[in-house]
Scaffold this active site. Structure first.
Site, PDB file in Angstrom:
ATOM      1  N   ILE A  74     158.390 -94.099 -50.851  1.00  0.00           N
ATOM      2  CA  ILE A  74     158.203 -94.422 -49.342  1.00  0.00           C
ATOM      3  C   ILE A  74     157.028 -93.739 -48.701  1.00  0.00           C
ATOM      4  O   ILE A  74     156.446 -94.388 -48.019  1.00  0.00           O
ATOM      5  CB  ILE A  74     159.677 -93.850 -48.489  1.00  0.00           C
ATOM      6  CG1 ILE A  74     159.415 -94.697 -47.108  1.00  0.00           C
ATOM      7  CG2 ILE A  74     159.634 -92.695 -48.472  1.00  0.00           C
ATOM      8  CD1 ILE A  74     160.857 -94.480 -46.231  1.00  0.00           C
ATOM      9  N   ALA A  75     156.607 -92.683 -49.227  1.00  0.00           N
ATOM     10  CA  ALA A  75     155.282 -92.099 -48.569  1.00  0.00           C
ATOM     11  C   ALA A  75     154.172 -93.048 -49.149  1.00  0.00           C
ATOM     12  O   ALA A  75     153.298 -93.266 -48.250  1.00  0.00           O
ATOM     13  CB  ALA A  75     155.156 -90.743 -49.226  1.00  0.00           C
TER      14      ALA A  75
ATOM     15  N   TYR B 217     153.238 -77.603 -53.610  1.00  0.00           N
ATOM     16  CA  TYR B 217     153.693 -77.709 -52.382  1.00  0.00           C
ATOM     17  C   TYR B 217     153.415 -76.396 -51.712  1.00  0.00           C
ATOM     18  O   TYR B 217     152.904 -76.359 -50.290  1.00  0.00           O
ATOM     19  CB  TYR B 217     155.407 -77.818 -52.360  1.00  0.00           C
ATOM     20  CG  TYR B 217     155.778 -79.231 -52.772  1.00  0.00           C
ATOM     21  CD1 TYR B 217     154.870 -80.031 -52.781  1.00  0.00           C
ATOM     22  CD2 TYR B 217     156.985 -79.407 -53.038  1.00  0.00           C
ATOM     23  CE1 TYR B 217     155.407 -81.152 -53.480  1.00  0.00           C
ATOM     24  CE2 TYR B 217     157.698 -80.412 -53.702  1.00  0.00           C
ATOM     25  CZ  TYR B 217     157.026 -81.404 -53.791  1.00  0.00           C
ATOM     26  OH  TYR B 217     157.471 -82.722 -54.517  1.00  0.00           O
TER      27      TYR B 217
ATOM     28  N   LYS C 119     165.049 -88.855 -43.934  1.00  0.00           N
ATOM     29  CA  LYS C 119     166.507 -88.639 -43.470  1.00  0.00           C
ATOM     30  C   LYS C 119     167.140 -88.612 -44.562  1.00  0.00           C
ATOM     31  O   LYS C 119     166.597 -89.030 -45.709  1.00  0.00           O
ATOM     32  CB  LYS C 119     166.771 -89.836 -42.580  1.00  0.00           C
ATOM     33  CG  LYS C 119     166.607 -91.318 -42.954  1.00  0.00           C
ATOM     34  CD  LYS C 119     167.495 -91.831 -44.048  1.00  0.00           C
ATOM     35  CE  LYS C 119     166.946 -92.782 -45.038  1.00  0.00           C
ATOM     36  NZ  LYS C 119     167.636 -92.824 -46.362  1.00  0.00           N
TER      37      LYS C 119
ATOM     38  N   ARG D  95     154.879 -96.918 -47.254  1.00  0.00           N
ATOM     39  CA  ARG D  95     155.066 -97.333 -45.783  1.00  0.00           C
ATOM     40  C   ARG D  95     154.516 -95.998 -45.033  1.00  0.00           C
ATOM     41  O   ARG D  95     153.493 -96.198 -44.268  1.00  0.00           O
ATOM     42  CB  ARG D  95     156.715 -97.190 -45.626  1.00  0.00           C
ATOM     43  CG  ARG D  95     157.395 -98.366 -46.237  1.00  0.00           C
ATOM     44  CD  ARG D  95     157.239 -99.768 -45.810  1.00  0.00           C
ATOM     45  NE  ARG D  95     157.212 -99.682 -44.434  1.00  0.00           N
ATOM     46  CZ  ARG D  95     158.111 -99.763 -43.647  1.00  0.00           C
ATOM     47  NH1 ARG D  95     159.431 -99.673 -44.028  1.00  0.00           N
ATOM     48  NH2 ARG D  95     158.042 -99.613 -42.083  1.00  0.00           N
TER      49      ARG D  95
ATOM     50  N   ARG E 290     154.740 -83.005 -57.247  1.00  0.00           N
ATOM     51  CA  ARG E 290     155.275 -82.223 -58.613  1.00  0.00           C
ATOM     52  C   ARG E 290     154.040 -82.436 -59.519  1.00  0.00           C
ATOM     53  O   ARG E 290     153.954 -81.690 -60.400  1.00  0.00           O
ATOM     54  CB  ARG E 290     156.199 -82.673 -58.973  1.00  0.00           C
ATOM     55  CG  ARG E 290     157.683 -82.299 -58.095  1.00  0.00           C
ATOM     56  CD  ARG E 290     158.850 -82.885 -58.660  1.00  0.00           C
ATOM     57  NE  ARG E 290     159.038 -84.202 -58.666  1.00  0.00           N
ATOM     58  CZ  ARG E 290     159.995 -85.026 -59.414  1.00  0.00           C
ATOM     59  NH1 ARG E 290     160.693 -84.158 -60.229  1.00  0.00           N
ATOM     60  NH2 ARG E 290     159.856 -86.222 -59.422  1.00  0.00           N
TER      61      ARG E 290
ATOM     62  N   ASP F 273     172.177 -92.087 -48.320  1.00  0.00           N
ATOM     63  CA  ASP F 273     170.831 -93.042 -48.347  1.00  0.00           C
ATOM     64  C   ASP F 273     171.078 -94.066 -47.449  1.00  0.00           C
ATOM     65  O   ASP F 273     170.255 -94.257 -46.650  1.00  0.00           O
ATOM     66  CB  ASP F 273     170.940 -93.475 -49.720  1.00  0.00           C
ATOM     67  CG  ASP F 273     169.520 -94.153 -49.993  1.00  0.00           C
ATOM     68  OD1 ASP F 273     168.370 -93.404 -49.881  1.00  0.00           O
ATOM     69  OD2 ASP F 273     169.412 -95.338 -49.970  1.00  0.00           O
TER      70      ASP F 273
ATOM     71  N   TYR G 226     171.878-107.778 -49.658  1.00  0.00           N
ATOM     72  CA  TYR G 226     171.145-107.139 -48.566  1.00  0.00           C
ATOM     73  C   TYR G 226     172.168-107.503 -47.039  1.00  0.00           C
ATOM     74  O   TYR G 226     172.251-108.557 -46.921  1.00  0.00           O
ATOM     75  CB  TYR G 226     169.897-107.310 -48.392  1.00  0.00           C
ATOM     76  CG  TYR G 226     168.897-106.768 -47.608  1.00  0.00           C
ATOM     77  CD1 TYR G 226     168.519-105.025 -47.461  1.00  0.00           C
ATOM     78  CD2 TYR G 226     168.760-107.191 -45.941  1.00  0.00           C
ATOM     79  CE1 TYR G 226     168.112-104.850 -46.322  1.00  0.00           C
ATOM     80  CE2 TYR G 226     168.155-106.777 -45.137  1.00  0.00           C
ATOM     81  CZ  TYR G 226     167.786-105.341 -45.282  1.00  0.00           C
ATOM     82  OH  TYR G 226     167.204-104.736 -44.191  1.00  0.00           O
TER      83      TYR G 226
ATOM     84  N   ARG H  19     168.561 -92.284 -56.567  1.00  0.00           N
ATOM     85  CA  ARG H  19     169.808 -92.231 -55.595  1.00  0.00           C
ATOM     86  C   ARG H  19     170.956 -92.364 -56.201  1.00  0.00           C
ATOM     87  O   ARG H  19     171.924 -92.202 -55.832  1.00  0.00           O
ATOM     88  CB  ARG H  19     169.386 -93.414 -54.890  1.00  0.00           C
ATOM     89  CG  ARG H  19     168.455 -93.196 -53.535  1.00  0.00           C
ATOM     90  CD  ARG H  19     167.812 -94.432 -52.866  1.00  0.00           C
ATOM     91  NE  ARG H  19     167.133 -95.319 -53.529  1.00  0.00           N
ATOM     92  CZ  ARG H  19     166.580 -96.542 -53.090  1.00  0.00           C
ATOM     93  NH1 ARG H  19     167.095 -96.716 -51.859  1.00  0.00           N
ATOM     94  NH2 ARG H  19     165.781 -97.230 -53.924  1.00  0.00           N
TER      95      ARG H  19
END
Length: 340
Positions: A11-12, A54, A93, A15, A34, A173, A231, A161
């Protein structure tokens, strides 16, 4: 806002970072992952520095805020370290895997006077304020029922997930979206009246589920979520005069023009709204909060912390009350066994 990205998640990459680097309010300083090699590829694509890990990113004095997109099970640990390093935090989230983790992080953010936000994008989309305004103006009459769904098709078998140890599962999720929508539209403090979870027999991972909630005003809410469906991303508010439906409620593309449908006894009305980039609005709101000096004690931040804790309290209660329907070990398992 001088931002650091902690983790090189999908997602980074797809988006959040492309949007962030396009915004005048955000200066992406560095990224860490990582894998040093993957961080280097991100840095080259997004025009920033790459850190070796990190911890090194959190030591940078030129980073004032971090975006954390690690697996959910690691949210609390790295948000804790970021806050203790004096960084404002925007975290994917949910904020943690349970309410205890949320309380610990929110308490720390308040003590340090730092912004702590979940990257829930959909509440920033204007379509939800428009829907709430229709309800306030009495267009559906007295609300009695709320239904919300966020479901996606089965994921690849190696998707994180599906990993319980990383905070996987449908509830954390996708289930948090309709639960959050219930609070957004009906008000804080819903009670969980019952729940079901389809659960993988081998490791207890929840693949889908439903929950029945009761709002403080007595409105009944049913939420559905899962990794086993075509979906769906929608909600409906019913009253004694009309029914209001919102499609593409949680993940509308930036160019999507929402169409809200209001059904009355002998009349149907459609409201076509302007397209809106809910991710950009979310990042703008975070950046504006970082600019304020009273972040730790401000009402807006207190409300955000309250909502984050309340959401995971609701998740904990869904887990506690759930009747579990056991499935076989595959992501799309169809061999069912209801525990006696």
């Amino acid at each position: 806002m001088r931002l650091g990205a902690l983790a090189t998640s999908s997602i980074a990459h797809r988006r959040v970072l492309p949007t962030a680097v396009s915004m005048p309010e955000v200066d992406l300083i560095a990224v860490a992952g990582r894998s040093v090699e993957k961080a280097g590829r991100f840095a080259e694509q997004f025009g920033c520095a790459a850190e070796r890990d990190y911890a090194a990113l959190l030591k940078r004095p030129d980073v004032e805020a971090v975006y954390i997109s690690t697996p959910t099970a690691l949210h609390r640990a790295w948000a804790d370290r970021a806050l203790r390093a004096g960084k404002h935090v925007l975290i994917e989230k949910p904020i943690g895997v349970n309410a205890d983790e949320a309380r610990q992080l929110c308490s720390l953010a308040r003590e340090r006077g730092l912004v702590l936000r979940e990257n829930f994008m959909f509440p920033h989309h204007p379509q939800h304020a428009f829907a709430a305004d229709l309800v306030r103006r009495g267009r559906i009459g007295t609300p009695s029922t709320f239904q919300a769904s966020f479901c996606i098709p089965p994921l690849p078998a190696d998707d994180i997930r599906y990993a319980p140890g990383l905070g996987g599962g449908a509830l954390l999720d996708v289930g948090v979206y309709p639960l959050r929508a219930a609070v957004l539209l009906l008000g804080p403090g819903p009670r969980v009246a019952g729940a079901t979870l389809r659960t993988r027999a081998s490791d207890g991972l929840d693949l889908s589920g439903q929950a029945l909630l009761i709002s403080p005003s007595g409105i009944l809410a049913q939420v559905t979520f899962g990794f086993e469906h075509v979906y769906a991303s929608s909600y409906t508010l019913w009253g004694d005069r009309g029914r209001l439906s919102v499609t593409r409620a949680f993940t509308p593309p930036a160019a999507h023009q929402p169409v809200l449908v209001l059904e009355e006894q002998d009349h149907e009305e459609r409201f076509t709204l302007l397209a809106s980039d809910q991710l950009r609005l979310c990042l703008e709101d975070f950046a504006a909060a970082v600019r304020k000096s009273e972040a730790g004690d401000g009402r807006a931040e207190a409300d955000k912390r309250r909502d984050a804790i309340a959401l995971l309290e609701c998740v904990d209660e869904v887990r506690r009350q759930a009747v579990r329907v056991m499935t076989d070990d595959g992501p799309q398992g169809s061999c069912l066994q209801v525990p006696s």
